[in-house]
Design a protein around this motif. Structure first.
Motif, short mmCIF file in Angstrom:
data_model
loop_
_atom_site.label_atom_id
_atom_site.label_comp_id
_atom_site.label_asym_id
_atom_site.label_seq_id
_atom_site.Cartn_x
_atom_site.Cartn_y
_atom_site.Cartn_z
N UNK A 420 -48.63 -39.19 47.01
CA UNK A 420 -47.94 -39.69 45.82
C UNK A 420 -48.65 -39.25 44.55
N UNK A 421 -49.98 -39.30 44.59
CA UNK A 421 -50.73 -38.89 43.41
C UNK A 421 -50.65 -37.38 43.20
N UNK A 422 -50.74 -36.62 44.30
CA UNK A 422 -50.62 -35.16 44.20
C UNK A 422 -49.24 -34.76 43.67
N UNK A 423 -48.21 -35.51 44.09
CA UNK A 423 -46.86 -35.24 43.61
C UNK A 423 -46.78 -35.47 42.10
N UNK A 424 -47.44 -36.52 41.61
CA UNK A 424 -47.44 -36.82 40.19
C UNK A 424 -48.15 -35.70 39.40
N UNK A 425 -49.31 -35.28 39.88
CA UNK A 425 -50.06 -34.22 39.19
C UNK A 425 -49.25 -32.93 39.17
#
Length: 571
Positions: A420-425
């Protein structure tokens, strides 16, 4: 000795001047195209404070043995936006000291070596496969051409030393009174301004003093003038560059003028001190030594070197406490309303973040700042008085800012980052890419309008295009406000573009064909801007920019929401 003025003087001087200016342009362009954020960080470590700047300028100039080349390089770096005015001022101070550390090296063939290196880097630039290597080669080739251009100019003016008229003027001067001293300083400054090298002038004076043509005190006075005349090169280098680049050159000029003005009243006292100091270097420089039946003065070059070093160190000690004052005064030189505008080449919010949420917020705020800067291109196109006055400089500044934003965002990736965090970045990086393309499109719109004047028939169409672009930008700028999706107005905008295209074509002979072509190109750029605005808005909505703290037991962890709503995140 017969001198061919055209081939031995005019040709090398004009050719050397052109090569010198071209080298400066190549070096500045190469630096601008490289990873400017990395270059800025490196220079910040070397010259981040005034004291470190002086040391850096002293060391680097001591190695390359040319304060002229060093000062020109600093002016080029300021023009490229790599370093600021205050570090540049301190580096120039150090350069004045560094050039005195090895006057014995002034005879080295740096000019021919510059031509050799320029040829090597030119071949590397031509055959390089990557842009990075090409830009590095271009910067190095420009720096080498600076040496070669200075060498050509020096060589072109050197034959004048063999003209009796010139030499009679030099040998007739005596620095035994204040008036004679001022004459010596001004003539040496003029010669150095023509040769573009204080080291070359000092070398000539050393030779004249050692041969007994010049009295040793007069030779020292000439070296003082050489330090004054060398400032002409940095001034020439700053022509047609940015205001800060000009101010860096003015700083160099100011230092030497103030130093000479303070030193002239103390000159005869300093000569007594120098006579005493020379006891440690072999004795009185005014006493001749017989060599092969001829009188020579071998200590005159030593005295010139000692005095030149003392003068520049004294000058830096005198003026170093006033670096901040110099900066404030120089910022008023050529000041205008546009100088009060924000410097968009420097990030404001990209500070070291303590957690993921803070980093995301910093990126969003800096991206919004980039879009605010890009929107100024519309003001430039409208000709507003408070808009940036140089479109190329403004584009270069926001290009640097976008690189910093993307580098900062990419640094958020970690090997074990949750999806989820990688998708945001990743979404933030895609948004930044779209904003960069939008900035370039708006730049193209402003540049096309700036270059093409429009008449009574064409100007209303241009103003309508700018109105529609401004309305579309309002859907994404300022950032963080709730608005309807940008795609909701896409159909209406495209229909209006088609209507504007039809109006343009139906004007017939009333609209000159040059204006018609420019307006059609503007419509295409506007359509591209609308598409990018829609993509930016859609990218923001595809992945939520919110990051919440979720507590598992007693340990708090960060969770990037990705495309989920806050209610969908498990407690």
């Amino acid at each position: 000795m017969q001198i061919d003025i055209f081939s031995q003087v005019i040709v090398p001087v004009i050719g050397g001047l052109g090569i010198f200016m071209l080298g400066l342009e190549f070096m500045s362009n190469g630096i601008q195209s490289l990873a400017v954020n990395k270059m800025r960080a490196l220079l910040a470590r070397i010259a981040g404070t005034p004291s470190k700047g002086v040391l850096a300028g002293t060391f680097i100039t001591g190695v390359i043995q040319s304060s002229t080349a060093m000062t020109v390089m600093v002016v080029g770096l300021v023009n490229a936006g790599v370093i600021g005015l205050r570090p540049a001022i301190s580096v120039i101070m150090g350069a004045n000291i560094g050039t005195t550390l090895g006057n014995g090296l002034i005879a080295l063939p740096l000019g021919p070596l510059g031509l050799l290196l320029a040829g090597i880097f030119a071949l590397l630039h031509i055959f390089a496969k990557t842009d990075k290597v090409k830009n590095i080669a271009l910067a190095c080739m420009g720096f080498a051409l600076i040496f070669y251009g200075l060498n050509l100019m020096t060589g072109g003016l050197r034959p004048l030393r063999n003209m009796p008229e010139v030499m009679s003027v030099i040998s007739a001067l005596k620095a035994d009174t204040y008036l004679g001293l001022i004459y010596c300083v001004l003539i040496a400054a003029g010669i150095t301004a023509m040769i573009h090298s204080s080291s070359a002038t000092i070398g000539i004076v050393m030779g004249l003093g050692a041969a007994g043509i010049l009295d040793w005190k007069t030779a020292v006075a000439f070296s003082l003038g050489a330090d004054l005349g060398t400032t002409i090169t940095s001034w020439m280098a700053s022509l047609n560059l940015t205001k800060n680049a000009k101010r860096a050159a003015y700083a160099h000029i100011s230092f030497n003028i103030i130093g000479v003005a303070v030193t002239i009243p103390l000159f005869f006292v300093s000569m007594d001190v120098l006579t005493w100091v020379m006891q440690w270097f072999g004795g009185d420089p005014g006493v001749p030594v017989m060599v092969n039946g001829k009188e020579t003065y071998p200590l005159v070059p030593v005295a010139i070197g000692v005095y030149s070093t003392f003068f520049n160190i004294f000058n830096v000690i005198l003026l170093f406490p006033f670096v901040g004052v110099f900066e404030r005064l120089l910022m008023k030189v050529g000041a205008s309303a546009t100088d009060e505008m924000e410097d968009y080449s420097q990030p404001r919010y990209l500070v070291k973040a303590h957690d993921h949420a803070q980093a995301v917020q910093a990126i969003q705020r800096e991206t919004g700042r980039y879009l605010e800067a890009a929107r100024l291109f519309v003001d430039i196109a409208r000709g507003k008085p408070d808009a940036p006055d140089k479109i190329e400089e403004h584009y270069a500044a926001i290009d640097i800012l976008n690189r910093d934003i993307r580098a900062y965002t990419s640094g958020m990736f970690t090997p074990e980052m949750p999806y989820a965090r990688a998708d945001l970045v990743a979404s933030l990086i895609e948004e930044e890419d779209f904003t960069a393309s939008l900035g370039e499109t708006l730049y193209q719109i402003a540049r096309r309008i700036e270059r093409q004047p429009f008449g009574e028939q064409g100007r209303p169409l241009v103003d309508t295009v700018l109105d529609r672009v401004s309305e579309a930008l309002a859907t994404i700028v300022p950032i963080g406000q709730d608005r309807a999706p940008a795609t909701g107005m896409a159909e209406a905008r495209n229909a209006e573009l088609l209507a504007l295209r039809e109006r343009c074509l139906r004007l017939g002979s009333e609209l000159p064909w040059v204006e018609r072509g420019a307006i059609l190109a503007l419509l295409g750029s506007a359509e591209r801007a609308f598409f990018l605005i829609e993509r930016i808005d859609a990218e923001r909505r595809s992945v939520s920019r919110e990051v919440v703290m979720v507590r598992a037991g007693t340990k708090a962890t960060e969770v990037g929401l990705g495309g989920l709503s806050p209610a969908a995140v498990p407690a």
